[in-house]
Write an enzyme that holds these catalytic residues in place. Structure first.
Site, PDB file in Angstrom:
ATOM      1  N   LYS A  13      38.232  45.208  39.874  1.00  0.00           N
ATOM      2  CA  LYS A  13      37.152  44.445  39.218  1.00  0.00           C
ATOM      3  C   LYS A  13      35.796  45.131  39.401  1.00  0.00           C
ATOM      4  CE  LYS A  13      37.967  40.618  41.575  1.00  0.00           C
ATOM      5  NZ  LYS A  13      39.109  41.040  42.427  1.00  0.00           N
ATOM      6  N   ARG A  88      35.989  31.852  42.412  1.00  0.00           N
ATOM      7  CA  ARG A  88      37.213  32.207  43.123  1.00  0.00           C
ATOM      8  C   ARG A  88      38.074  30.988  43.416  1.00  0.00           C
ATOM      9  NH1 ARG A  88      35.946  37.538  45.653  1.00  0.00           N
ATOM     10  NH2 ARG A  88      37.462  38.008  47.247  1.00  0.00           N
ATOM     11  N   ARG A 127      41.535  52.379  50.371  1.00  0.00           N
ATOM     12  CA  ARG A 127      40.121  52.348  49.982  1.00  0.00           C
ATOM     13  C   ARG A 127      39.238  52.725  51.175  1.00  0.00           C
ATOM     14  NH1 ARG A 127      37.884  47.206  46.743  1.00  0.00           N
ATOM     15  NH2 ARG A 127      38.296  46.038  48.635  1.00  0.00           N
ATOM     16  N   ARG A 160      36.941  49.174  55.163  1.00  0.00           N
ATOM     17  CA  ARG A 160      36.440  47.802  55.353  1.00  0.00           C
ATOM     18  C   ARG A 160      37.409  47.058  56.253  1.00  0.00           C
ATOM     19  NH1 ARG A 160      35.316  45.331  49.418  1.00  0.00           N
ATOM     20  NH2 ARG A 160      36.290  43.548  50.409  1.00  0.00           N
ATOM     21  N   ARG A 171      44.513  38.087  52.129  1.00  0.00           N
ATOM     22  CA  ARG A 171      43.659  37.955  50.949  1.00  0.00           C
ATOM     23  C   ARG A 171      44.502  37.704  49.695  1.00  0.00           C
ATOM     24  NH1 ARG A 171      40.430  43.267  51.088  1.00  0.00           N
ATOM     25  NH2 ARG A 171      39.346  42.506  49.248  1.00  0.00           N
TER      26      ARG A 171
HETATM   27  P1  AMP Z   1      35.379  40.882  47.771  1.00  0.00           P
HETATM   28  O1  AMP Z   1      34.507  42.045  48.040  1.00  0.00           O
HETATM   29  O2  AMP Z   1      35.124  40.272  46.408  1.00  0.00           O
HETATM   30  O3  AMP Z   1      36.833  41.184  47.982  1.00  0.00           O
HETATM   31  O4  AMP Z   1      34.977  39.731  48.823  1.00  0.00           O
HETATM   32  C1  AMP Z   1      35.095  39.939  50.223  1.00  0.00           C
HETATM   33  C2  AMP Z   1      35.152  38.602  50.948  1.00  0.00           C
HETATM   34  O5  AMP Z   1      33.934  37.863  50.709  1.00  0.00           O
HETATM   35  C3  AMP Z   1      36.265  37.657  50.524  1.00  0.00           C
HETATM   36  O6  AMP Z   1      37.485  37.957  51.167  1.00  0.00           O
HETATM   37  C4  AMP Z   1      35.683  36.313  50.934  1.00  0.00           C
HETATM   38  O7  AMP Z   1      35.759  36.121  52.334  1.00  0.00           O
HETATM   39  C5  AMP Z   1      34.214  36.471  50.580  1.00  0.00           C
HETATM   40  N1  AMP Z   1      33.933  36.049  49.186  1.00  0.00           N
HETATM   41  C6  AMP Z   1      33.521  36.840  48.146  1.00  0.00           C
HETATM   42  N2  AMP Z   1      33.361  36.121  47.016  1.00  0.00           N
HETATM   43  C7  AMP Z   1      33.667  34.842  47.334  1.00  0.00           C
HETATM   44  C8  AMP Z   1      33.718  33.623  46.596  1.00  0.00           C
HETATM   45  N3  AMP Z   1      33.402  33.570  45.284  1.00  0.00           N
HETATM   46  N4  AMP Z   1      34.100  32.492  47.260  1.00  0.00           N
HETATM   47  C9  AMP Z   1      34.407  32.519  48.581  1.00  0.00           C
HETATM   48  N5  AMP Z   1      34.401  33.626  49.321  1.00  0.00           N
HETATM   49  C10 AMP Z   1      34.031  34.788  48.718  1.00  0.00           C
END
Ligand code: AMP
Length: 215
Positions: A13, A88, A127, A160, A171
């Site tokens: 994404k 989400r 990654r 990460r 996740r």
């Molecule tokens: P991402 O980089 O999008 O994979 O997000 C990393 C982490 O941030 C996720 O595993 C969640 O812990 C938190 N996070 C990001 N976006 C959201 C969201 N819209 N709602 C809740 N937690 C989020």
């Protein structure tokens, strides 16, 4: 243009949102990036979010919705954007719809990036991110020229914490339970566009461009 990028972690994404931004003069809004910046700045929001993020769990809806209302409708909100990692959960999508109604705004499309579970695990555990400039690499299909060193700034490449295998599995479970129901939620709107996301970033981008040009 107002787009949502929907799909499991590792679908690409963020990578695709960046490509769209380069060609279509829009901005990417990534909740994950915003939260990571809050964590590294040690803000109150960052402190609240960190424990959820470290485990691969979701940050509570009300925290995310408050943060996104400011981003999307506050001062200096952009005209068009690509939402990456938000909404989400169904309550987040309902909250976003309410905000759009209040502000007379409308989504153009929801791009659903479809990719198999095995491919996701392979991609996410490979990654790496530059500690310094945050450029993202992938040891499988976009490795740095020198092991562990950023091509752009010479910074150290790190994994990460939430890209370690156990957390990746959590996740994915969270995605299936909390986020996958959004596919049903949005399929009723007539704006859900499914995109095969198994290829290289360039191949997937061709699929996305086809969708964007048909809007
Ligand atoms: P991402 O980089 O999008 O994979 O997000 C990393 C982490 O941030 C996720 O595993 C969640 O812990 C938190 N996070 C990001 N976006 C959201 C969201 N819209 N709602 C809740 N937690 C989020």
């Amino acid at each position: 243009m107002k787009l949502i990028m929907l799909g499991p972690p590792g679908a690409g994404k963020g990578t695709q949102a960046q490509k769209i931004c380069n060609d279509y003069n829009t901005v990417q809004i990534s909740t994950g990036d915003i939260l990571r910046a809050e964590v590294s700045n040690g803000t109150e929001l960052g402190q609240k979010a960190k424990s959820y993020m470290d485990k691969g769990d979701l940050v509570p809806d009300e925290v995310i919705l408050g943060m996104m209302e400011k981003k999307l409708f506050g001062e200096d909100a952009p005209e068009g954007y690509i939402l990456d990692g938000f909404p989400r959960t169904v309550p987040q999508a309902v909250g976003l719809d309410e905000l759009f109604n209040e502000h007379d705004a409308e989504l153009d499309a929801i791009i659903l990036m479809e990719v198999d579970r095995e491919v996701i695990i392979e991609r996410l555990t490979a990654r790496r991110t530059c500690k310094n400039c945050k450029k993202v690499y992938n040891l499988l299909f976009m490795p740095p020229e020198e092991d562990g060193v950023c091509d752009e700034c010479g910074g150290e490449l790190i994994q990460r914490d939430d890209d370690k295998e156990e957390t990746v599995k959590n996740r994915l479970k969270v995605y299936e339970e909390e986020t996958a129901p959004l596919v049903d939620y949005y399929s009723g709107t007539g704006k859900l566009e499914r995109v095969d996301s198994h290829g290289t970033p360039e191949e997937v981008y061709e699929n996305i461009k086809e969708v964007l040009e048909s809007l």
